[in-house]
Design an enzyme around this catalytic site. Structure first.
Site, mmCIF file in Angstrom:
data_model
loop_
_atom_site.group_PDB
_atom_site.id
_atom_site.type_symbol
_atom_site.label_atom_id
_atom_site.label_comp_id
_atom_site.label_asym_id
_atom_site.label_seq_id
_atom_site.Cartn_x
_atom_site.Cartn_y
_atom_site.Cartn_z
ATOM 1 N N GLU A 1 0.836 -1.198 0.000
ATOM 2 C CA GLU A 1 0.000 0.000 0.000
ATOM 3 C C GLU A 1 0.878 1.257 0.000
ATOM 4 O O GLU A 1 1.861 1.353 0.718
ATOM 5 C CB GLU A 1 -0.863 -0.033 1.252
ATOM 6 C CG GLU A 1 -1.762 1.161 1.465
ATOM 7 C CD GLU A 1 -2.560 1.048 2.765
ATOM 8 O OE1 GLU A 1 -3.435 1.899 3.000
ATOM 9 O OE2 GLU A 1 -2.307 0.101 3.540
ATOM 10 N N LYS B 1 -8.681 2.643 -1.704
ATOM 11 C CA LYS B 1 -9.200 2.008 -0.500
ATOM 12 C C LYS B 1 -10.650 2.435 -0.272
ATOM 13 O O LYS B 1 -10.968 3.620 -0.264
ATOM 14 C CB LYS B 1 -8.337 2.378 0.700
ATOM 15 C CG LYS B 1 -8.704 1.640 1.990
ATOM 16 C CD LYS B 1 -7.935 2.188 3.190
ATOM 17 C CE LYS B 1 -6.478 1.823 3.126
ATOM 18 N NZ LYS B 1 -5.766 2.273 4.364
ATOM 19 N N CYS C 1 -5.750 -3.025 1.763
ATOM 20 C CA CYS C 1 -5.565 -3.085 3.219
ATOM 21 C C CYS C 1 -6.863 -3.185 4.021
ATOM 22 O O CYS C 1 -7.392 -4.269 4.207
ATOM 23 C CB CYS C 1 -4.736 -1.896 3.683
ATOM 24 S SG CYS C 1 -4.038 -2.135 5.349
#
Length: 617
Positions: A45, A127, A182
């Site tokens: 990430e 995300k 994530c």
């Protein structure tokens, strides 16, 4: 019908703000993946920017630079002959076409991930679930993503002919790969649910998941559960390295669609985890395009499908192409104590190196806290970069000086002795001080000596206070709290002893001299600021104290809950009083590596001016 895909997870260490250096690492590790014949390589990430970037995300120039670096990295990979490899990497992006409004982060930044192929940024995502707990404050920095990219990846090995009659980019010998980021694994619904609807064979997840004690088992269970929910093999790649108080431990994981562990990377090491995966072939009836899907979290996510062209044959096959990599390798897990120690070493090493310090300096008293801190520093940087100063006063015992000298000799540290008795006398001749003020004066003189040597010689000062002391205010402001980094700030005193014993035992198993003198471990702890002084004069027994601190600080239990948990009411009242009144000290303490569920720093933010008091039990 199944297809074999060779995947590489690049468990790497990036530096916040070093876009050029991080991009170079993407190119370097992609080349390593190519040399092992991988068709797909996945980076952590926000690989290109480092993580967390905090308020840099709100700076237009930094977001622009990240986006430009992403495009330049795609071109660089192609120029290096790596354009035929699918590369997924994290970066900082922005959502366009969004009107500024109250509550929206300035510039609408995105915690993004992108697919690079053929010299182009083929597709991007961001995300979806933004964490806003613990060390995370992502509603401040990002807007949520609402797309799930699914790319069709031809998996014929380099140089192999396409199946008879197959068109370039057709489903024959190809797999569908989805991307999530994530936190999208840690929350229900969202990209994981949509990945199942999309029929993806593989879900790749770039992560920057910080270390905390015992997290590795929770992480594996999570990956297995989400793989079953997605109905897909899941490849979880995690960042490795230190960033201020956060430490990332790697521990990248691949599990199949049934949740069975296929491969797992090491902890606290950079590595390229390579595995051959047998995956369901892509459905030829499903082509490129966009499809809205219910994310089962109250939102809609658009499935965005693209198809990559077949990989071109290289001019010369890589040396390792066609050979079987260390596929399915599962690195052994570190013990609980070993992983804490590795986290502290990693945190110190990266804080020193990434901030450009050439060496460190600390006060060495002969006690356990400074002994462990010096040992961590030596393991992180090498003994030649560690300077220690013995600063005995008229209250210092002979064994403390001897123990400090013994440790420095065992480890080969640079040691010097600067007695402080005459300095204390000079202050006392001008100031009428006694009692606690006189004790604190000694600590402040020592802090002044260390900061002066730091200023004149360029060392970073390491403080040696542990979490139990910092919690209860058992430290001197501008004295033993003076410094730039605090290696054991998040380590309770009982764990300090545990780590010291483990480190010595580890040395014995390697046939080495134990680095910490046994007397430093076994003698009663004392600040030695007054005749015959012991920590137990001011604090409860550490085993009892730490149990209360664990419940009050890390679990955030109130007084009534602490008593209900079995702690003595009088002790609870005393400990809460000590912890609450020391908040102003902690706010001024240097950062240190986070190893617990809740550290003093990003995890725990309480007002200094605070009239609230827990009801007495």
């Amino acid at each position: 019908m199944t297809t074999r895909l060779r995947i590489a997870l690049a468990q790497t260490n990036s530096t916040v703000g070093d876009l050029e250096g991080n991009a170079a690492r993407v190119a370097e590790w992609t080349l390593r993946a190519a040399e092992q014949g991988a068709a797909l390589v996945v980076f952590p990430e926000m690989m290109l920017t480092g993580y967390p970037v905090e308020d840099l995300a709100l700076r237009t120039s930094f977001v622009d630079a990240s986006i430009a670096t992403l495009a330049a990295t795609a071109r660089r990979l192609a120029d290096d002959g790596l354009g035929g490899i699918a590369v997924v990497t994290g970066y900082l992006g922005r959502q366009t076409g969004v009107r500024p409004r109250v509550g929206l982060p300035a510039g609408a930044p995105l915690d993004g991930a992108a697919l690079l192929h053929g010299g182009q940024v083929v597709i991007t995502t961001a995300k979806h679930h933004l964490p806003n707990y613990g060390v995370f404050d992502e509603y401040r920095y990002f807007v949520p993503g609402n797309r799930l990219p699914v790319f069709r990846l031809p998996c014929a090995p380099p140089g192999a002919a396409a199946p008879p009659g197959a068109e370039p980019g057709s489903a024959d010998g190809a797999v569908d790969v989805a991307i999530a980021v994530c936190e999208d694994l840690w929350q229900d619904g969202g990209p994981v649910a949509v990945a199942r609807q999309a029929g993806a064979a593989l879900l790749v997840v770039p992560n920057a998941s910080p270390f905390e004690r015992g997290k590795d088992e929770a992480r594996l269970e999570l990956c297995a559960r989400r793989a079953r929910e997605a109905g897909a093999t899941l490849a979880y790649v995690n960042m490795m390295g230190g960033q201020d108080e956060l430490v990332f431990d790697g521990d990248s994981i691949i599990v199949d669609a049934a949740g069975q562990l296929l491969a797992r990377g090491p902890q606290f090491e950079e590595t390229l985890l390579v595995a051959d995966l047998e995956l369901p072939s892509a459905d030829p009836a499903v082509g490129p395009g966009e499809t809205p899907a219910d994310a089962h979290d109250g939102t809609t996510i658009t499935i965005d499908r693209v198809t990559l062209p077949a990989r071109p044959a290289p001019a010369a096959a890589p040396a390792a192409a066609g050979s079987r990599p260390e596929a399915g390798v599962i690195w052994p897990r570190l013990s609980d104590t070993a992983e804490i120690y590795a986290a502290l070493v990693t945190g110190v090493r990266d804080y020193v190196h990434k901030n450009g310090f050439g060496s460190v300096i600390l006060g060495l008293s002969g006690g356990i806290d400074s002994a462990l801190t010096a040992t961590i520093a030596a393991d992180a940087l090498g003994p030649d970069l560690v300077h220690v100063v013995l600063m005995p006063s008229r209250h210092s015992s002979g064994h403390s000086v001897a123990d400090a000298e013994d440790l420095a000799k065992r480890q080969g540290l640079h040691a010097r002795t600067v007695p402080i008795s005459r300095m204390v006398d000079a202050f006392e001749a001008e100031l009428d001080v006694s009692g606690l003020a006189a004790e604190n004066l000694q600590a402040r003189i020592r802090g002044t000596i260390l900061m002066t040597l730091s200023n004149s010689e360029g060392h970073l000062v390491l403080t040696t206070g542990n979490k139990s002391e910092i919690a209860t205010g058992y430290s001197t402001l501008y004295g033993d709290s003076a410094g730039g980094f605090a290696p054991i700030k998040d380590v309770l005193k009982t764990v300090v002893w545990e780590l010291a014993r483990w480190r010595n035992e580890h040395a014995v198993t390697r046939g080495e001299t134990p680095p910490i003198p046994e007397n430093s471990i076994t003698k009663p702890p004392s600040a030695e600021l007054a005749p015959g002084q012991l920590d137990s004069d001011s604090l409860p027994d550490y085993a009892v104290l730490d149990a209360v601190l664990d419940d009050y600080v890390e679990k955030d239990m109130g007084a009534a809950a602490l008593v209900a948990a079995g702690h003595d009411p009088a002790l609870v009242d005393r400990v809460i009083h000590l912890v609450d009144r020391a908040e102003y000290k902690r706010r001024q303490y240097p950062p240190g590596p986070k190893i617990s569920l809740r550290n003093f720093g990003r995890d725990r933010r309480l007002p200094i001016t605070n009239a609230w008091r827990e009801p007495r039990p």
